[in-house]
Design a protein around this motif. Structure first.
Motif, mmCIF file in Angstrom:
data_model
loop_
_atom_site.group_PDB
_atom_site.id
_atom_site.type_symbol
_atom_site.label_atom_id
_atom_site.label_comp_id
_atom_site.label_asym_id
_atom_site.label_seq_id
_atom_site.Cartn_x
_atom_site.Cartn_y
_atom_site.Cartn_z
ATOM 1 N N ASN A 1 0.875 -1.284 -0.137
ATOM 2 C CA ASN A 1 0.013 -0.131 -0.236
ATOM 3 C C ASN A 1 0.861 1.347 -0.080
ATOM 4 O O ASN A 1 0.467 2.231 -0.753
ATOM 5 C CB ASN A 1 -0.967 0.085 1.147
ATOM 6 C CG ASN A 1 -2.262 -1.066 1.028
ATOM 7 O OD1 ASN A 1 -2.563 -1.095 -0.022
ATOM 8 N ND2 ASN A 1 -2.750 -1.400 2.095
ATOM 9 N N ASN A 2 1.822 1.166 0.696
ATOM 10 C CA ASN A 2 2.641 2.680 0.944
ATOM 11 C C ASN A 2 3.536 2.494 -0.228
ATOM 12 O O ASN A 2 3.934 3.938 -0.717
ATOM 13 C CB ASN A 2 3.558 2.601 2.074
ATOM 14 C CG ASN A 2 2.694 2.704 3.493
ATOM 15 O OD1 ASN A 2 2.355 3.821 3.750
ATOM 16 N ND2 ASN A 2 2.366 1.640 4.249
ATOM 17 N N LEU A 3 3.980 1.621 -0.871
ATOM 18 C CA LEU A 3 4.941 1.681 -2.027
ATOM 19 C C LEU A 3 3.963 2.071 -3.291
ATOM 20 O O LEU A 3 4.338 2.707 -4.183
ATOM 21 C CB LEU A 3 5.410 0.277 -2.443
ATOM 22 C CG LEU A 3 6.768 -0.013 -1.631
ATOM 23 C CD1 LEU A 3 6.973 -1.551 -2.038
ATOM 24 C CD2 LEU A 3 7.849 0.880 -1.971
ATOM 25 N N THR A 4 2.593 1.832 -3.244
ATOM 26 C CA THR A 4 1.700 2.354 -4.208
ATOM 27 C C THR A 4 1.066 3.736 -3.897
ATOM 28 O O THR A 4 -0.018 3.798 -4.480
ATOM 29 C CB THR A 4 0.865 1.258 -4.661
ATOM 30 O OG1 THR A 4 0.004 0.986 -3.510
ATOM 31 C CG2 THR A 4 1.378 -0.064 -5.323
ATOM 32 N N ARG A 5 1.697 4.497 -2.878
ATOM 33 C CA ARG A 5 0.937 5.645 -2.428
ATOM 34 C C ARG A 5 -0.196 5.774 -1.755
ATOM 35 O O ARG A 5 -0.959 6.581 -1.991
ATOM 36 C CB ARG A 5 1.227 6.710 -3.735
ATOM 37 C CG ARG A 5 2.614 6.959 -4.223
ATOM 38 C CD ARG A 5 2.553 7.907 -5.368
ATOM 39 N NE ARG A 5 3.891 8.057 -6.066
ATOM 40 C CZ ARG A 5 4.297 8.622 -6.875
ATOM 41 N NH1 ARG A 5 3.386 9.667 -7.831
ATOM 42 N NH2 ARG A 5 5.533 8.764 -7.441
#
Length: 238
Positions: A162-166
């Protein structure tokens, strides 16, 4: 009146774009695969496959609706823990059959509410722990290990993806940041994050929304209202 009742059965409009659907779909697939793979490394594929149903449901929450209150880290970890412990206790005292499985899921719900970790897929997990396959049943109380390993693996996958895909995950608590989210006017105290929290508690129902989501929604609504107001002014002047 009948048309109004029928309209309630129709699906609500989707507020997300196809790009977000694709992002979530990839995350669900990768997260489920990762958690089942990790579990199978330590406890074998049959045990891991027995847990794939709840894990797939958890993946949809954590990757597709990660802003919801039911998808936060404590929800999945605490929910899986409650469901497993309650189910194993029910098995210890009452055995394994359909009646005890239904009893376990009801007690698990009460425990999750008390510990503020409500997580719907944990209900399916409670049923599976009671009505376990031979490989899982042979573990006894040791089944808690593969369950929690799978839950933590799913959580780690969600945190990374989730955080890598903003997509910010988990949601930040609003209690530490009680900002006023409504424009202050003379005599108007405005709305704070604590006001939103109190309003949610007053509704006395299961609502899968966090105060932070409401804060962002109100902020966005205020911006749209300002733009509409400015547009109406220009239209009137024209």
């Amino acid at each position: 009146m009948q048309n109004r009742w029928i309209s309630r059965l129709l699906p609500a409009a989707t507020n997300t774009r196809p790009a977000e659907w694709s992002r979530a779909a990839i995350g669900v697939s990768l997260g489920t695969l990762f958690s089942v793979w990790v579990c199978s490394l330590f406890f074998g594929l049959p045990v891991a496959m027995h847990l794939i149903g709840p894990l797939g449901a958890s993946a949809i929450l954590l990757f597709a609706v990660s802003s919801g209150a039911l998808a936060q880290p404590w929800s999945i970890v605490g929910g899986y823990l409650c469901a497993t412990v309650v189910s194993l206790a029910v098995v210890y005292f009452f055995g394994r059959d359909l009646d005890t499985a239904c009893l376990a899921v009801g007690i698990a719900l009460l425990c999750m509410c008390l510990l503020r970790c409500l997580h719907p897929p944990a209900g399916a997990l409670a049923l599976l722990v009671v009505l376990a396959d031979p490989d899982s049943a042979s573990l006894g109380w040791g089944v808690l290990a593969p369950v929690m390993l799978s839950a933590i693996s799913m959580l780690l996958a969600a945190l990374a993806y989730n955080n890598l895909t903003r997509v910010r995950y988990p949601k930040k608590s609003t209690e530490a940041n009680p900002l006023v989210i409504a424009d202050q006017v003379p005599g108007d105290p405005g709305i704070t994050a604590q006001d939103l929290q109190n309003a949610l508690q007053q509704m006395d129902a299961f609502i899968d929304v966090t105060p932070e989501d409401l804060e962002e929604l109100i902020r966005a609504s205020e911006q749209h209202a300002r733009r509409r107001s400015i547009g109406e002014v220009f239209a009137h002047d024209g």
